[in-house]
Each structure stands twice: as structure tokens, then as C-alpha cells.
Design a protein around this motif. Structure first.
Motif, mmCIF file in Angstrom:
data_model
loop_
_atom_site.group_PDB
_atom_site.id
_atom_site.type_symbol
_atom_site.label_atom_id
_atom_site.label_comp_id
_atom_site.label_asym_id
_atom_site.label_seq_id
_atom_site.Cartn_x
_atom_site.Cartn_y
_atom_site.Cartn_z
ATOM 1 N N UNK A 55 0.881 -1.045 0.122
ATOM 2 C CA UNK A 55 0.158 0.035 0.085
ATOM 3 C C UNK A 55 0.832 1.215 -0.058
ATOM 4 N N UNK A 56 2.164 1.218 0.393
ATOM 5 C CA UNK A 56 3.071 2.409 0.685
ATOM 6 C C UNK A 56 3.948 2.183 -0.445
ATOM 7 N N UNK A 88 -3.193 -5.921 -8.374
ATOM 8 C CA UNK A 88 -2.740 -5.330 -6.823
ATOM 9 C C UNK A 88 -3.831 -4.984 -6.099
ATOM 10 N N UNK A 89 -4.794 -4.351 -6.549
ATOM 11 C CA UNK A 89 -5.890 -3.546 -5.981
ATOM 12 C C UNK A 89 -6.795 -5.080 -5.334
ATOM 13 N N UNK A 90 -7.216 -5.860 -6.089
ATOM 14 C CA UNK A 90 -7.774 -7.056 -5.459
ATOM 15 C C UNK A 90 -6.779 -7.745 -4.302
ATOM 16 N N UNK A 91 -5.573 -7.802 -4.541
ATOM 17 C CA UNK A 91 -4.530 -8.356 -3.658
ATOM 18 C C UNK A 91 -4.498 -7.683 -2.119
ATOM 19 N N UNK A 92 -4.414 -6.294 -2.380
ATOM 20 C CA UNK A 92 -4.496 -5.514 -1.160
ATOM 21 C C UNK A 92 -5.837 -5.861 -0.449
ATOM 22 N N UNK A 141 -3.158 -13.844 -8.223
ATOM 23 C CA UNK A 141 -3.319 -12.783 -9.102
ATOM 24 C C UNK A 141 -2.029 -11.947 -9.083
ATOM 25 N N UNK A 142 -1.654 -11.449 -7.756
ATOM 26 C CA UNK A 142 -0.484 -10.670 -7.835
ATOM 27 C C UNK A 142 0.756 -11.272 -8.292
ATOM 28 N N UNK A 143 1.032 -12.456 -7.856
ATOM 29 C CA UNK A 143 2.188 -13.024 -8.413
ATOM 30 C C UNK A 143 2.162 -13.321 -9.962
ATOM 31 N N UNK A 144 1.007 -13.461 -10.498
ATOM 32 C CA UNK A 144 1.021 -13.482 -12.034
ATOM 33 C C UNK A 144 1.318 -12.448 -12.684
ATOM 34 N N UNK A 145 0.927 -11.255 -12.205
ATOM 35 C CA UNK A 145 1.140 -9.903 -12.783
ATOM 36 C C UNK A 145 2.744 -9.427 -12.197
ATOM 37 N N UNK A 166 12.986 -1.025 -10.179
ATOM 38 C CA UNK A 166 13.337 -2.012 -9.362
ATOM 39 C C UNK A 166 12.911 -2.186 -7.920
ATOM 40 N N UNK A 167 12.976 -0.879 -7.145
ATOM 41 C CA UNK A 167 12.703 -0.639 -5.847
ATOM 42 C C UNK A 167 10.841 -1.092 -5.577
ATOM 43 N N UNK A 168 10.252 -0.602 -6.702
ATOM 44 C CA UNK A 168 8.991 -0.956 -6.606
ATOM 45 C C UNK A 168 8.491 -2.482 -6.622
ATOM 46 N N UNK A 169 9.214 -2.958 -7.457
ATOM 47 C CA UNK A 169 9.208 -4.508 -7.814
ATOM 48 C C UNK A 169 9.739 -5.365 -6.420
ATOM 49 N N UNK A 170 10.704 -4.825 -5.748
ATOM 50 C CA UNK A 170 11.179 -5.625 -4.657
ATOM 51 C C UNK A 170 10.124 -5.341 -3.539
ATOM 52 N N UNK A 171 9.662 -4.400 -3.472
ATOM 53 C CA UNK A 171 8.540 -4.248 -2.382
ATOM 54 C C UNK A 171 7.405 -4.970 -2.641
ATOM 55 N N UNK A 172 6.972 -4.950 -3.851
ATOM 56 C CA UNK A 172 5.885 -6.065 -4.198
ATOM 57 C C UNK A 172 6.416 -7.464 -3.774
ATOM 58 N N UNK A 173 7.367 -7.892 -4.209
ATOM 59 C CA UNK A 173 7.941 -9.237 -3.942
ATOM 60 C C UNK A 173 8.058 -9.527 -2.236
#
Lengths: 202, 202
Positions: A55-56, A88-92, A141-145, A166-173
Motif C-alpha cells: 500500500x505504501x 494488486x488492488x484485489x490483492x490489497x 493474481x498478484x504473483x502472476x502480474x 526495481x525498488x517498486x518490484x522489490x517491495x511487491x516481492x
């Protein structure tokens, strides 16, 4: 099972073979109860952290864009936000619902601890199952995207974006990993009680 | 619950308050057993059809491609196959595993029908829970990617592909709907028994 008495369970076969008398001592149900509470606290914390971490999540990167071949390449700031992708909206949403439910079910479990099996316990089991379905579908869903963002897909011409963000993706992971642990905590809420009960009768 | 006797359950409170004596008549467990079998057959059929529908999904479309601005547009045949996207591969795998497990658990349930609660029933409950997690994560992954194919995403410049591969996308949507029903069948395998047991004791 027939005529045995092990651990904290006493299992006695009825003399007329009509049914069985289970005298379940306190220690047996208290182990299940303690496990349940610990798992609910874990599920609450993990889904909360997972939702907050994504979310952040926000990153602005300078991306090269070429509008026309004859013009020089432009470098424009582009922002990446979690709510740009519906997965990601669904995931959150899934994590937020599971988090709110975990704390509510924890309070209800504590309030109904001495009342034994009843409507509330059945309702909580049903909702635990629904949460497992909700959380795992959100994670999927979030993992697939996330994987598409990391690797892209040449067949559908979807380019990877994690080389720029890169930073955004690391935080998603990181969020995905924490959410997966939270989902496993919900899964264990359904698996642990029957396994513990079986272990104590055999 | 105290001293009541309704439906096919007799619930009697022990005189010393140490425990409860549940005399469960055959009809009660047979309703749960019949529901279980019907749901397992449904789960098997639905996951099988879902896997087959997407597994046979293939479409070749003539797509306009422009390599260089000064050259005329080329029309080339492009094929869409389910295994081009890793989310669909995971989804097919999840449905195939759940399908194989559904038929195996059906046979094991039939073989253990008269033995009552034991290791096998607990193992089946645990695996049912794992199947719910597996199927819903597969559905979530496939739905997220399917939605991207249908709508695209302007933020990450992923263009929709369903305008070119309409038949392929329709077949994916049909498979997803069937798989979702199969997943609900697995979900009900976990929800129905405690609800039915509760209904018969109150």
C-alpha cells in the motif's frame, strides 16, 4: 481406537456398540486453542504488514520515451503505483479483509473459549475457509502480474517493467512473501485442529 | 443443546458435567457422506473440463505488423496458445492436480466409508484444504492475466490481445468459470460437514 486410553483422551467403546463416549480432558482442547490463537495473531500481523508494504509502494523513475523517430529521445518521470494494476488492488483488498477478519475472529474465539463447539465455532471455521480461498486467489493474481512485470512476455508483447522500477518490484516481492506466510497461517488454522485431535486419539 | 433430542442426533449432558455423550445415528453421517461424494464427483468433473477446455485452446489470427514506418503494413499469422503464459501453465497444472486428487479421494472415501473418523479422513481433510489453496491461487493467476489480455493496461503499456484472439479469450473465460465452480465444490467439501453437523445438533 477401541478401548484405548492414551495421552489426554479417554476413548471408551459403548457396551451396546451404539456409539462412543469421548471424555476430552482440558489439556487436549487447550493445545488446539493455543495453536488457534497463535495462528490468528500471526495471520493478523502478516496480512497487515503485507497490505501496508504494498500500500505504501510507489516509485518514480526517469524513463526514455521516443515519440517520433526523427525527434531525440525524451526522458520523462513516470510513477509506478500499486493501484495502477487491478490484480494488486484485489490483492490489497484480500489482505485487508483477511487482516480485519483475523482480529475479529481472535476476539470472538477468546470470548467463546469456554463455551465449546457451537454456532460461533462453525461460523469461524466457515469464514477461515473463505479467507484461505480469498487470500490464495489474491496471491495468485498478484504473483502472476508481478512475474509479468519482472520477465515480461514476448508472445503478447508485454515488456518487463521491473528493470525501470526495481525498488517498486522489490517491495511487491517482499509483500507477496509476507502475504504468502499469512495465507499459510490461515491454512494451518484449518489443518492443525484435526491433525492435533487425531494425534491425541492415536 | 442441553438435554435436547432433535432430528437424528441425541445430545445428552453427562450427569457429572465431565463431558457429553453424542449418539450419532446413521442418517446424520450418511447425509454428510452423500454430500461429500456428490461434491467430490462434481469437483472431479469440473476441474477435468476446465483443464481440457483451456488445454485445447489455440487460435491463429492474422495480425497487422509494421516493422519500419516507411514500409507497408505486413499481415502475418500469429498463434495464441495457453502455454505461452506461465499463469495459464500454473492454472492448468492446478486443475490437473485437483482433478487427479478428486478421483483418488473419492475412491479412498468410498473404501473408508464404514471405518469412521481416523487417519485417512484427517489426511483427506488436510489435502482438501491444500486443494482449495492450490485451485484458488491458480484461478487468481489466470484471471489476472485474462483480464490484462481483455483490457490491457495503459500504465505499463501492455496492450489488450483479446480484440485479435476473441475465440481464444472466450475459451479461457469459459474454462475459468468452470474451474471456479470446481474450486467452490472443493470449498464446500470443507464447509458443508461442520454446517450439517451443527444443524443436526441444534
Amino acid at each position: 481406537m477401541e478401548g484405548q486410553s492414551k495421552g489426554s483422551f479417554n476413548v471408551m467403546e459403548g457396551s451396546e456398540g451404539k456409539g462412543r463416549e469421548f471424555v476430552v480432558e482440558k489439556s487436549a482442547s487447550s493445545i488446539v486453542g493455543t495453536c488457534d490463537l497463535v495462528l490468528r495473531i500471526l495471520a493478523f500481523l502478516l496480512t497487515l504488514v503485507a497490505a501496508v508494504v504494498i500500500g505504501t509502494d510507489k516509485q518514480t523513475a526517469i524513463v526514455p520515451i521516443k515519440l517520433v523517430d526523427s525527434m531525440p529521445t525524451l526522458y520523462v518521470p513516470v510513477a509506478a503505483k500499486w493501484h495502477y494494476l487491478s490484480a494488486f488492488v484485489y490483492y490489497v483488498g484480500a489482505n485487508a479483509i483477511a487482516c480485519a477478519y483475523a482480529i475479529l475472529s481472535l476476539l470472538l474465539t477468546l470470548a467463546n473459549r469456554r463455551k465449546g463447539k457451537g454456532t460461533m465455532e462453525t461460523l469461524i471455521t466457515v469464514l477461515d475457509t473463505v479467507m484461505v480461498a480469498l487470500l490464495f486467489s489474491g496471491n495468485g493474481a498478484a504473483m502472476a502480474v508481478g512475474l509479468l512485470g519482472l520477465q515480461g512476455n514476448s508472445h503478447v508483447h508485454w515488456n518487463k517493467v521491473c528493470n525501470e522500477f526495481g525498488k517498486f518490484c522489490d517491495q511487491v516481492a517482499a509483500s507477496l512473501f509476507i502475504s504468502l506466510l499469512g495465507s499459510i497461517a490461515f491454512l494451518l488454522l484449518l489443518i492443525v485442529p484435526p491433525v492435533l485431535r487425531l494425534k491425541q486419539t492415536t
